[in-house]
Design a protein around this motif. Structure first.
Motif, PDB file in Angstrom:
ATOM      1  N   ALA A  68       0.861  -1.184   0.000  1.00  0.00           N
ATOM      2  CA  ALA A  68       0.000   0.000   0.000  1.00  0.00           C
ATOM      3  C   ALA A  68       0.889   1.223   0.000  1.00  0.00           C
ATOM      4  CB  ALA A  68      -0.911   0.005   1.221  1.00  0.00           C
ATOM      5  N   GLN A 115      -5.154  -4.587   4.556  1.00  0.00           N
ATOM      6  CA  GLN A 115      -6.113  -3.498   4.762  1.00  0.00           C
ATOM      7  C   GLN A 115      -6.321  -3.228   6.254  1.00  0.00           C
ATOM      8  OE1 GLN A 115      -9.248  -5.245   2.191  1.00  0.00           O
ATOM      9  NE2 GLN A 115      -9.385  -3.224   1.227  1.00  0.00           N
ATOM     10  N   CYS A 127      -3.255  -1.474   7.575  1.00  0.00           N
ATOM     11  CA  CYS A 127      -3.179  -0.071   7.140  1.00  0.00           C
ATOM     12  C   CYS A 127      -4.227   0.791   7.841  1.00  0.00           C
ATOM     13  CB  CYS A 127      -3.334   0.019   5.620  1.00  0.00           C
ATOM     14  SG  CYS A 127      -1.926  -0.596   4.699  1.00  0.00           S
ATOM     15  N   TYR A 128      -5.433   0.255   8.010  1.00  0.00           N
ATOM     16  CA  TYR A 128      -6.477   1.021   8.692  1.00  0.00           C
ATOM     17  C   TYR A 128      -6.068   1.323  10.137  1.00  0.00           C
ATOM     18  CZ  TYR A 128      -9.596  -0.237   4.806  1.00  0.00           C
ATOM     19  OH  TYR A 128     -10.179  -0.390   3.567  1.00  0.00           O
ATOM     20  N   CYS A 153      -3.392   3.939  10.160  1.00  0.00           N
ATOM     21  CA  CYS A 153      -3.963   5.270   9.915  1.00  0.00           C
ATOM     22  C   CYS A 153      -4.700   5.793  11.146  1.00  0.00           C
ATOM     23  CB  CYS A 153      -4.904   5.223   8.714  1.00  0.00           C
ATOM     24  SG  CYS A 153      -4.073   5.022   7.121  1.00  0.00           S
ATOM     25  N   SER A 211     -11.387  -1.992  -2.739  1.00  0.00           N
ATOM     26  CA  SER A 211     -12.153  -0.918  -2.124  1.00  0.00           C
ATOM     27  C   SER A 211     -11.506  -0.510  -0.807  1.00  0.00           C
ATOM     28  CB  SER A 211     -13.598  -1.369  -1.863  1.00  0.00           C
ATOM     29  OG  SER A 211     -14.245  -1.674  -3.075  1.00  0.00           O
ATOM     30  N   VAL A 212     -11.343   0.771  -0.619  1.00  0.00           N
ATOM     31  CA  VAL A 212     -10.775   1.315   0.617  1.00  0.00           C
ATOM     32  C   VAL A 212     -11.892   2.032   1.362  1.00  0.00           C
ATOM     33  CG1 VAL A 212      -9.110   2.953   1.592  1.00  0.00           C
ATOM     34  CG2 VAL A 212      -8.479   1.542  -0.377  1.00  0.00           C
ATOM     35  N   GLU A 213     -11.968   1.819   2.675  1.00  0.00           N
ATOM     36  CA  GLU A 213     -12.973   2.521   3.473  1.00  0.00           C
ATOM     37  C   GLU A 213     -12.859   4.026   3.224  1.00  0.00           C
ATOM     38  OE1 GLU A 213     -15.336   1.292   5.364  1.00  0.00           O
ATOM     39  OE2 GLU A 213     -14.756  -0.796   5.041  1.00  0.00           O
ATOM     40  N   ALA A 272      -9.441   6.686   2.570  1.00  0.00           N
ATOM     41  CA  ALA A 272      -9.059   6.930   1.182  1.00  0.00           C
ATOM     42  C   ALA A 272      -8.073   8.094   1.015  1.00  0.00           C
ATOM     43  CB  ALA A 272     -10.304   7.164   0.326  1.00  0.00           C
ATOM     44  N   ILE A 288      -4.492   6.413   1.780  1.00  0.00           N
ATOM     45  CA  ILE A 288      -4.012   5.255   1.017  1.00  0.00           C
ATOM     46  C   ILE A 288      -4.183   5.567  -0.461  1.00  0.00           C
ATOM     47  CG2 ILE A 288      -4.291   2.790   0.600  1.00  0.00           C
ATOM     48  CD1 ILE A 288      -5.442   2.561   3.434  1.00  0.00           C
ATOM     49  N   CYS A 306      -6.463   0.283  -7.249  1.00  0.00           N
ATOM     50  CA  CYS A 306      -6.863   0.928  -6.003  1.00  0.00           C
ATOM     51  C   CYS A 306      -7.002   2.421  -6.260  1.00  0.00           C
ATOM     52  CB  CYS A 306      -5.832   0.665  -4.899  1.00  0.00           C
ATOM     53  SG  CYS A 306      -6.227   1.432  -3.315  1.00  0.00           S
TER      54      CYS A 306
END
Length: 425
Positions: free
Chosen positions: A34, A130, A133-134, A137, A353-355, A359, A362, A384
């Motif tokens: 990512a 994911q 990464c979430y 973040c 798909s990214v939340e 977004a 990422i 992405c």
């Protein structure tokens, strides 16, 4: 005092194959990365990894060897994210990773997850990346995120689903005696030094790529598969063509086909073959042939037959009683026979798909496959946000396949930006 119960699970049907493949031939490691907005903070990334790993029934495991089968056992050792320093997709040494079968790396604004294929496939690894990464973040950008995004836990529900999709979806039925493909054309050329991998990524506007594919009545995966086959024809075959077909191994995600949303391995591979003689075939003809072959081989009925064929061996009572060393020898022969049927692999993970809350942080993703002795070139794609990334990895000197594919896409009207480590197209 009650003792803590240790989780364990059998390797899924596909995963049984990977531990028997000699490391000198294939690391069986793939990478998902990512690309974030800002440079990665290693301290926060390690904190995020410590937070998400305990919830993952896929990644929190180590490989064990039993009398009759390999299996995965819960690993409670600490895991660490480290700064990237070496070539991607190296074989995973359990002594370096506290017995884990994955590694988390960071460099600049990139977070990379490298996974041993016995754990899971691209979809399962994507879910873990994911979630990682979430959580990162949440820690890094707390001041910029809404309260709901800060409180949420991501990926835990899916990470606990590790059922064997092959056995769950198996229905006894009459199948072919063998799915072994005829031998395919092999790529030859000057090899790179050991532990060196050529990596070239083609970056494209996702919307424009979809428009070009839609205008020709094909999917992005079909376009990339046809382009890779034509690249082999134009860059590696002699003018007179070849007796053996150029063949692409194309992994197919079975989750949506059979309604089993496991985070373990659950895919099947189909092979697309093209015969190239002295006469130059137009790209449109090859594209139509690829589309027809994939349409025929990826129907639910065709995939169910293939699934039944592969699961039947594991369900055979006599096969269960064969000691692991003998079983490994048979599996190794199966691998060597099946690998001879492909020239290269083309894998498209599709659109990620990214939340929405994350977004802005990422920006894009990358997907890399490790090459093998028999398939020294592999292509992997992922989309992405607004970026489609096609990464060509190669054991061969130069970037002939990537260069050819880039030029074809540009001619079709897709702008391409090349991302490569010091190599020119």
């Amino acid at each position: 005092m009650a003792q803590k119960q240790t989780r364990w699970r059998k390797l899924d049907n596909t995963a049984n194959l990977f531990p028997v493949i000699p490391g000198r031939q294939a690391s069986n490691v793939f990478r998902l990365s990512a690309v974030l907005r800002d440079e990665v903070d290693g301290v926060l990334l390690n904190e995020a990894l410590a937070d998400v790993l305990p919830a993952s029934a896929v990644f929190g495991m180590r490989l064990r060897h039993g009398l009759f089968w390999n299996y995965l056992e819960q690993n409670d050792a600490p895991a660490a994210a480290v700064r990237e320093q070496e070539a991607p997709c190296r074989a995973i040494d359990p002594l370096e990773t506290n017995r884990y079968l994955f590694r988390v790396l960071y460099f600049g604004a990139r977070i990379s997850l490298e996974t041993y294929h016995a754990l899971t496939d691209g979809t399962g690894a994507l879910r873990f990346l994911q979630a990682l990464c979430y959580r990162y973040c949440q820690l890094r950008y707390a001041a910029e995120l809404p309260a709901g995004a800060l409180a949420a836990r991501y990926g835990a529900e899916q990470a606990l689903n590790v059922q064997d999709g092959y056995l769950r979806s198996y229905l006894p039925q009459k199948t072919k005696k063998t799915y072994r493909e005829p031998r395919a054309f092999r790529l030859h050329g000057e090899r790179r030094m050991p532990f060196d991998m050529g990596v070239c990524t083609l970056l494209m506007p996702a919307q424009r790529l979809r428009e070009v594919c839609r205008a020709q009545g094909v999917s992005v995966g079909e376009m990339l598969t046809a382009a890779s086959l034509m690249a082999v024809r134009e860059e590696y075959l002699p003018a007179r063509g070849a007796k053996r077909p150029v063949a692409a191994f194309v992994p197919v995600d079975l989750r949506h086909v059979f309604g089993c949303d496991t985070s373990a391995n659950f895919f099947a591979g189909v092979t697309v073959r093209e015969h190239f003689g002295e006469t130059q075939r137009p790209f449109g003809e090859v594209l139509a042939s690829v589309r027809a072959q994939l349409a025929e081989k990826t129907t639910r009925e065709a995939l169910a037959q293939k699934l039944a064929y592969t699961a039947r061996g594991e369900l055979n009572f006599a096969a269960r009683l064969v000691p692991l060393p003998l079983k490994n020898g048979v599996l190794r022969l199966i691998y060597e026979g099946s690998s001879a049927g492909a020239t290269l692999t083309v894998s498209n993970l599709g659109r990620v798909s990214v939340e929405p809350e994350f977004a802005p942080f990422i920006q894009s993703m990358r997907f890399l496959l490790s090459e093998t002795k028999g398939e020294p070139v592999k292509c992997a794609a992922v989309t992405c946000g607004d970026t489609a990334a096609v990464t060509v990895t190669s054991q061969l000197e130069g970037q002939a396949v990537a260069r050819n594919m880039a030029r074809r896409l540009v001619r079709a009207g897709v702008p391409v930006t090349v991302e490569s480590a010091g190599e020119e197209l």
